[in-house]
Design an enzyme around this catalytic site. Structure first.
Site, mmCIF file in Angstrom:
data_model
loop_
_atom_site.group_PDB
_atom_site.id
_atom_site.type_symbol
_atom_site.label_atom_id
_atom_site.label_comp_id
_atom_site.label_asym_id
_atom_site.label_seq_id
_atom_site.Cartn_x
_atom_site.Cartn_y
_atom_site.Cartn_z
ATOM 1 N N LYS A 158 0.835 -1.208 0.000
ATOM 2 C CA LYS A 158 0.000 0.000 0.000
ATOM 3 C C LYS A 158 0.868 1.255 0.000
ATOM 4 O O LYS A 158 1.942 1.269 0.598
ATOM 5 C CB LYS A 158 -0.888 0.041 1.253
ATOM 6 C CG LYS A 158 -2.008 -0.983 1.264
ATOM 7 C CD LYS A 158 -2.911 -0.773 2.481
ATOM 8 C CE LYS A 158 -4.152 -1.635 2.367
ATOM 9 N NZ LYS A 158 -5.055 -1.440 3.514
ATOM 10 N N GLU A 200 1.007 -5.137 4.245
ATOM 11 C CA GLU A 200 -0.032 -5.649 5.146
ATOM 12 C C GLU A 200 -0.418 -7.054 4.728
ATOM 13 O O GLU A 200 -0.352 -7.392 3.550
ATOM 14 C CB GLU A 200 -1.306 -4.781 5.065
ATOM 15 C CG GLU A 200 -1.286 -3.596 5.970
ATOM 16 C CD GLU A 200 -2.591 -2.806 5.962
ATOM 17 O OE1 GLU A 200 -3.516 -3.143 5.206
ATOM 18 O OE2 GLU A 200 -2.656 -1.842 6.734
ATOM 19 N N GLU A 287 -7.941 2.922 7.679
ATOM 20 C CA GLU A 287 -7.660 4.358 7.649
ATOM 21 C C GLU A 287 -8.716 5.145 8.419
ATOM 22 O O GLU A 287 -9.728 4.576 8.839
ATOM 23 C CB GLU A 287 -7.531 4.905 6.213
ATOM 24 C CG GLU A 287 -8.374 4.255 5.166
ATOM 25 C CD GLU A 287 -7.924 4.625 3.736
ATOM 26 O OE1 GLU A 287 -8.342 5.679 3.277
ATOM 27 O OE2 GLU A 287 -7.188 3.847 3.107
ATOM 28 N N ASN A 289 -11.030 8.794 8.160
ATOM 29 C CA ASN A 289 -11.443 9.963 7.383
ATOM 30 C C ASN A 289 -11.814 11.086 8.343
ATOM 31 O O ASN A 289 -12.562 10.876 9.292
ATOM 32 C CB ASN A 289 -12.641 9.625 6.507
ATOM 33 C CG ASN A 289 -12.322 8.513 5.537
ATOM 34 O OD1 ASN A 289 -11.259 8.503 4.933
ATOM 35 N ND2 ASN A 289 -13.194 7.554 5.410
ATOM 36 N N ARG A 291 -13.494 13.904 7.750
ATOM 37 C CA ARG A 291 -14.500 14.787 7.133
ATOM 38 C C ARG A 291 -15.898 14.220 7.388
ATOM 39 O O ARG A 291 -16.044 13.082 7.829
ATOM 40 C CB ARG A 291 -14.282 14.812 5.609
ATOM 41 C CG ARG A 291 -14.379 13.424 5.018
ATOM 42 C CD ARG A 291 -14.403 13.377 3.501
ATOM 43 N NE ARG A 291 -14.716 12.043 3.039
ATOM 44 C CZ ARG A 291 -13.830 11.043 2.882
ATOM 45 N NH1 ARG A 291 -12.558 11.262 3.127
ATOM 46 N NH2 ARG A 291 -14.247 9.860 2.483
ATOM 47 N N ARG A 337 -26.522 5.433 -3.531
ATOM 48 C CA ARG A 337 -25.977 6.601 -4.246
ATOM 49 C C ARG A 337 -26.430 6.526 -5.694
ATOM 50 O O ARG A 337 -25.946 5.677 -6.459
ATOM 51 C CB ARG A 337 -24.458 6.589 -4.215
ATOM 52 C CG ARG A 337 -23.877 6.761 -2.842
ATOM 53 C CD ARG A 337 -22.411 7.101 -2.957
ATOM 54 N NE ARG A 337 -21.748 6.966 -1.681
ATOM 55 C CZ ARG A 337 -20.475 7.280 -1.462
ATOM 56 N NH1 ARG A 337 -19.734 7.735 -2.467
ATOM 57 N NH2 ARG A 337 -19.930 7.129 -0.284
HETATM 58 C C1 MV4 Z 1 -7.066 -3.961 2.120
HETATM 59 C C2 MV4 Z 1 -7.705 -5.069 1.518
HETATM 60 C C3 MV4 Z 1 -7.326 -6.322 1.933
HETATM 61 N N1 MV4 Z 1 -6.351 -6.478 2.839
HETATM 62 N N2 MV4 Z 1 -6.118 -4.165 3.055
HETATM 63 C C4 MV4 Z 1 -9.029 -0.623 -0.601
HETATM 64 C C5 MV4 Z 1 -9.135 0.839 -0.379
HETATM 65 C C6 MV4 Z 1 -8.406 1.148 0.850
HETATM 66 N N3 MV4 Z 1 -9.173 2.041 1.638
HETATM 67 C C7 MV4 Z 1 -8.172 -0.149 1.518
HETATM 68 N N4 MV4 Z 1 -8.543 -1.173 0.594
HETATM 69 C C8 MV4 Z 1 -8.319 -2.465 0.869
HETATM 70 N N5 MV4 Z 1 -7.385 -2.707 1.806
HETATM 71 C C9 MV4 Z 1 -5.759 -5.407 3.378
HETATM 72 N N6 MV4 Z 1 -4.783 -5.585 4.280
HETATM 73 C C10 MV4 Z 1 -8.710 -4.825 0.581
HETATM 74 C C11 MV4 Z 1 -9.009 -3.516 0.239
HETATM 75 C C12 MV4 Z 1 -10.071 -3.368 -0.733
HETATM 76 C C13 MV4 Z 1 -11.307 -2.797 -0.376
HETATM 77 C C14 MV4 Z 1 -11.538 -2.306 0.892
HETATM 78 C C15 MV4 Z 1 -12.745 -1.754 1.232
HETATM 79 C C16 MV4 Z 1 -13.761 -1.698 0.307
HETATM 80 C C17 MV4 Z 1 -13.567 -2.175 -0.956
HETATM 81 C C18 MV4 Z 1 -12.342 -2.724 -1.322
HETATM 82 C C19 MV4 Z 1 -12.148 -3.216 -2.605
HETATM 83 C C20 MV4 Z 1 -10.925 -3.743 -2.952
HETATM 84 C C21 MV4 Z 1 -9.902 -3.821 -2.013
#
Ligand code: MV4
Length: 450
Positions: A158, A200, A287, A289, A291, A337
């Site tokens: 990431k 990760e 993460e 946010n 806002r 949405r």
């Molecule tokens: C991840 C994950 C799987 N494992 N982290 C995508 C956006 C970012 N905010 C974090 N994301 C992801 N992080 C780990 N360790 C899968 C995603 C992810 C995802 C997360 C939330 C909603 C939709 C998603 C679609 C693809 C991948």
């Protein structure tokens, strides 16, 4: 309390902020680009200022123009809404330097959460569970392979400056790792000017569950339950609901309590959302946010707390609206949405809305700034509006959703309404049995009509 708020945004969220200001008896200033002269937020505000040409970077992101608009109207605070300047720490500081209140968190907290590595370190320090991974960035001097083996494959690379899914790469096995590292790092450098990446454990089928928090900036903080935002397409949320169909009251209280305590410890100010992946009964922070989010109405419907109004009150130095014990989750809410896009290809469909009939009735809310004859400009996001429904339980909520989706009329542009009419009748959705990849898999299995 503030006397006059400048709303540094457009569309439905500008209108949403305007409504909160009206209830509080605060005068409003709308700003708009030349493409938005006929927008509803401009018509309904007490005053309006044109701040530039259509391109966002010349108008809604133009800080000198916004400062000038504050100056000529005598506004004493700025609400940034979502997107645009809402998570720009520098903007918050510049406003402070000009004796203007930024309606949002402290600049230091916006900056902290903008750096995903720093955000994760902070979360961990505050006792929030995080995804197992590298503790901090992985540079050329680090033995990435050793770290990845320690975590266990598959691993996810990431970008520190990422978020919203940009600059992510999965390494399924050891053979993929070096390529994933360089690709993610190069993409991050190109997109954000920052090549830092971290590792990760890759969670394969999690749900996206986020906790809404509210802090007074003085060590008081609450959680307002969760929203399940697992139904996304290309990192764009499509359907959000609360409470999550799969979370027990005990699990909610536990993770909510951890989040509220963390916000108390950092003296967080204003509204925030702590995002988690949820798999096999465990939460993993990804993460935060800083806002108000698009999907905030889901939480408003199930808590009966006006988040935008509280955001304004707290920015003016006010207290939290209630104690944690006084917050009750009431029934169920779902938000769709509705975008001006082809429902199969998702190609944007700007143009004039020739017929518009919003649905109504018990438990139905529309947050939108469109009207019959309104021309959706091609320069911004394609959100036509949000349909938010509420019911005493999930089945009643779904029943009202299907009814409202059958009643709403938006003609003249293509919309994603047919997708929602189908989703609200899908057995996995009705059963609440879905994860973050469900929607993309569903769409892939439904080839576009020719
Ligand atoms: C991840 C994950 C799987 N494992 N982290 C995508 C956006 C970012 N905010 C974090 N994301 C992801 N992080 C780990 N360790 C899968 C995603 C992810 C995802 C997360 C939330 C909603 C939709 C998603 C679609 C693809 C991948």
């Amino acid at each position: 309390m503030f006397e006059k708020i400048l709303i540094a945004n457009r569309g439905e969220i500008a209108l949403r902020i305007l409504r909160a200001c009206k209830e509080l008896g605060i005068a409003t200033v709308a700003v708009h680009s030349t493409a938005d002269a006929d927008a509803m937020h401009v018509r309904l505000a007490d005053e309006s200022v044109c701040i530039g040409p259509p391109a966002s970077k010349d108008s809604y992101l133009n800080i000198p123009s916004l400062l000038a608009a504050c100056e000529i109207t005598g506004a004493d605070a700025v609400h940034p809404g979502y997107g645009f300047l809402s998570e720009n720490a520098r903007f918050a500081e510049i406003l402070a330097d000009h004796n203007l209140k930024f309606i949002g968190p402290k600049a230091e907290h916006i900056r902290l959460m903008g750096d995903k590595i720093e955000a994760k370190k902070t979360a961990k320090r505050l006792g929030i569970p995080v995804v197992p991974g590298s503790d901090g960035g992985v540079g050329p001097e680090d033995d990435a392979m050793a770290i990845a083996r320690e975590i266990g494959f598959p691993v996810l690379v990431k970008a520190a400056a990422g978020g919203g899914g940009r600059g992510m790469k999965v390494a399924q096995t050891e053979a993929d790792l070096l390529m994933a590292l360089s690709t993610a790092s190069n993409e991050a450098k190109a997109a954000f000017g920052d090549a830092s990446v971290y590792l990760e454990k890759y969670l394969t089928k999690p749900r996206h569950i986020e906790i809404q928090v509210l802090g007074d900036g003085r060590g008081g903080a609450l959680h307002l339950g969760e929203r399940d935002c697992s139904l996304q397409r290309r990192h764009q949320k499509v359907w959000e609901e609360g409470p999550s169909p799969i979370l027990s009251p005990e699990a909610r209280a536990r993770i909510g309590g951890v989040c509220a305590k963390a916000m108390q410890d950092m003296q967080y100010l204003g509204v925030g959302t702590i995002e988690f992946l949820y798999e096999d009964g465990e939460f993993y922070f990804i993460e935060m946010n800083t806002r108000i989010q698009v999907e905030h109405p889901v939480t408003e419907m199930i808590t009966d707390i006006d988040l935008v109004l509280e955001q304004i009150r707290i920015a003016a130095g006010g207290d939290l609206p209630c104690t944690q014990e006084e917050i009750n989750i009431i029934g169920h809410s779902i938000e769709c949405r509705i975008n001006a896009e082809n429902p199969e290809t998702f190609r944007p469909s700007p143009g004039t809305i020739t017929q518009y009939h919003p649905p109504g009735g018990l438990g139905v809310r529309i947050d939108s700034a469109v009207y019959q004859g309104y021309k959706i400009p091609p320069y911004y996001d394609s959100l036509v509006g949000k349909l938010i429904v509420h019911g005493k339980n999930r089945p009643e909520c779904l029943m009202r959703l299907r009814r409202a989706l059958d009643e709403i009329v938006v003609d003249g542009v293509e919309t994603t309404l047919p997708l929602f009419r189908a989703l609200a009748r899908e057995s996995d959705i009705i059963e609440g049995d879905y994860h973050i990849h469900w929607l993309e898999q569903y769409l892939a299995g439904k080839p576009a009509k020719t």
